[in-house]
Design a protein around this motif. Structure first.
Motif, PDB file in Angstrom:
ATOM      1  N   GLN A  95      -3.304  -0.299   6.551  1.00 14.52           N
ATOM      2  CA  GLN A  95      -2.676  -0.892   5.371  1.00 14.52           C
ATOM      3  C   GLN A  95      -2.447  -2.375   5.585  1.00 14.52           C
ATOM      4  O   GLN A  95      -2.742  -3.201   4.704  1.00 14.52           O
ATOM      5  CB  GLN A  95      -1.332  -0.212   5.086  1.00 14.52           C
TER       6      GLN A  95
ATOM      7  N   ASP B  49      -0.100  -8.441  -1.007  1.00 16.46           N
ATOM      8  CA  ASP B  49       0.807  -7.321  -1.225  1.00 16.46           C
ATOM      9  C   ASP B  49       1.669  -7.041  -0.002  1.00 16.46           C
ATOM     10  O   ASP B  49       2.625  -6.258  -0.092  1.00 16.46           O
ATOM     11  CB  ASP B  49       0.011  -6.065  -1.604  1.00 16.46           C
TER      12      ASP B  49
ATOM     13  N   LEU C 123       4.395  -0.260   7.611  1.00 20.71           N
ATOM     14  CA  LEU C 123       3.030  -0.033   7.139  1.00 20.71           C
ATOM     15  C   LEU C 123       2.129   0.256   8.338  1.00 20.71           C
ATOM     16  O   LEU C 123       2.303  -0.323   9.418  1.00 20.71           O
ATOM     17  CB  LEU C 123       2.503  -1.262   6.396  1.00 20.71           C
TER      18      LEU C 123
ATOM     19  N   THR D 208      -4.626  -5.260   3.547  1.00 19.57           N
ATOM     20  CA  THR D 208      -3.836  -6.055   2.606  1.00 19.57           C
ATOM     21  C   THR D 208      -3.835  -7.524   2.993  1.00 19.57           C
ATOM     22  O   THR D 208      -3.960  -8.397   2.131  1.00 19.57           O
ATOM     23  CB  THR D 208      -2.397  -5.508   2.553  1.00 19.57           C
TER      24      THR D 208
ATOM     25  N   TRP E 188      -0.463   2.451  -3.823  1.00 21.18           N
ATOM     26  CA  TRP E 188       0.794   1.720  -3.802  1.00 21.18           C
ATOM     27  C   TRP E 188       1.468   1.870  -5.164  1.00 21.18           C
ATOM     28  O   TRP E 188       0.788   2.020  -6.186  1.00 21.18           O
ATOM     29  CB  TRP E 188       0.568   0.234  -3.526  1.00 21.18           C
TER      30      TRP E 188
ATOM     31  N   VAL F   4       2.040   8.221  -2.884  1.00 20.11           N
ATOM     32  CA  VAL F   4       3.130   7.321  -2.499  1.00 20.11           C
ATOM     33  C   VAL F   4       4.419   7.633  -3.243  1.00 20.11           C
ATOM     34  O   VAL F   4       5.493   7.195  -2.850  1.00 20.11           O
ATOM     35  CB  VAL F   4       2.706   5.848  -2.723  1.00 20.11           C
TER      36      VAL F   4
ATOM     37  N   GLY G 211       4.166   0.152  -0.822  1.00 19.88           N
ATOM     38  CA  GLY G 211       3.138   0.955  -0.162  1.00 19.88           C
ATOM     39  C   GLY G 211       3.648   1.817   0.967  1.00 19.88           C
ATOM     40  O   GLY G 211       2.874   2.549   1.580  1.00 19.88           O
TER      41      GLY G 211
END
Length: 372
Positions: A106, A73, A102, A110, A266, A242, A80
């Motif tokens: 995160q 992602d 990010l 991810t 997200w 988000v 996100g």
């Protein structure tokens, strides 16, 4: 089995079709690392891999679980990003800036999502702060190889430095081959988004989903999108953490993959392929019979799903499916006898992976087999 997206209360203007250079780069890197998934691209992948500078090829192998084991992602950071509008960027540099936006947790969670796939849509502890999650991530990376283990270890030790390393890697890919690729495929992808946006506006979401993929369905009075996939998952397009939004992103390099980003916290994204290849000549009737019989068991179907995207060890598969390693081994043996999976030894680990080309031919093999 399916992945569903709750769109109840989602304003119509928050459903968008748009291109994403960073998401397409993910699929390009996947095609280069798994050319068997993309038979129509065989000439391009062979030539591009052969032309890579040795140092760039080495770095790509080091981080390849970002696009080989999973479609990370990280390649859709706009989904996100807190405080953003959820829209993809128009340039690769702009989307890399979003990736920089990010936070470290995160980014790390991810990047290492291959280590917690069973809890993907439920959320899992951060390997930056949770010792068990950290240990599991390193163990899973070790099964991928020493380069991948080294990458995961550095990421957990110094995420800021590795984030800079990843950005430079993607920028070098852009310079080496992706800028030319994006210039070539972007017009067709942009035309696809315009067509489907107009279809959405004039004919409604149901018609637009049908045009995207026959695997997508509008259900529950138009409040839920369901994707037929050999996985279970749920997402919401109205998460207040988000902000509301649902994006549909086309890919020239995507076939046969239809990806649904449904990570908690997200915005969901549907990453869909445009076009599909012609299939090679069919197999013999005996081979077809063995393959269909091998697939007539639900656990073997689940094994195929897991080894379709990337190689896995017996222990990893047992952990993912919640069964014993001997049981996994028995079913893998059946799939091997049917030539549906391949094996590769890496040190003390044996990796199993789906032969995507063989599986892709099954439907045409079956049809020609019963007609001839």
């Amino acid at each position: 089995m399916s992945v569903s997206i709750d769109i109840a209360g989602l304003p119509a203007e928050r459903i968008v079709f748009e291109t994403s250079p960073l998401a397409e780069l993910c699929l390009v890197l996947h095609a280069l690392s798994e050319p068997g998934h993309h038979p129509r691209l065989a000439g391009w992948t062979t030539a591009t891999n052969a032309a890579l500078r040795p140092d760039l090829a080495d770095r790509l192998r080091e981080a390849d679980f970002l696009w080989r084991n999973t479609f990370s992602d990280l390649f859709m950071p706009y989904a996100g990003l807190r405080g953003g509008d959820g829209r993809a960027g128009t340039t690769l540099a702009g989307e890399l800036d979003m990736l920089d936006g990010l936070d470290d947790e995160q980014f790390v969670a991810t990047a290492l999502e291959f280590a917690s796939l069973a809890a993907y849509d439920k959320g899992a502890p951060s390997p930056l702060t949770d010792a068990a999650a950290r240990s599991r991530a390193l163990e899973r990376a070790a099964a991928r190889g020493p380069r991948q283990l080294g990458f995961a270890g550095r990421l957990l030790k110094d995420p800021v430095a590795v984030r800079g390393w990843v950005r430079r890697l993607l920028e070098d890919c852009d310079e080496a081959f992706f800028a030319e690729v994006w210039q070539r495929v972007r017009p067709a992808l942009a035309a696809d988004t315009r067509h489907k946006s107009e279809l959405l506006r004039r004919r409604g979401l149901r018609e637009a989903l049908t045009a995207v993929s026959p695997a997508l369905h509008l259900e529950d009075g138009g409040t839920r999108i369901r994707a037929d996939k050999l996985a279970e998952g749920e997402a919401t397009a109205t998460d207040p953490a988000v902000g509301p939004g649902l994006s549909f992103v086309p890919s020239h390099f995507g076939w046969p993959h239809l990806m649904i980003l449904h990570r908690p916290g997200w915005r969901p994204v549907v990453h869909y392929p445009v076009g599909s290849p012609e299939l090679p000549p069919p197999a013999s009737a005996d081979a077809l019979k063995r393959r269909l019989e091998a697939l007539a068991h639900p656990l073997r179907i689940q094994l195929c799903r897991n080894v379709a995207r990337a190689p896995y060890t017996t222990g990893e598969l047992a952990d993912l499916l919640g069964v014993t390693a001997p049981e996994v081994s028995r079913h893998l043996a059946v799939l091997r006898r049917a030539d549906l999976i391949t094996t590769r030894r890496r040190g003390r680990y044996v990796h199993y992976q789906l032969d995507v080309g063989t599986v892709a031919r099954l439907s045409s093999d079956f049809l020609e087999g019963i007609l001839r």
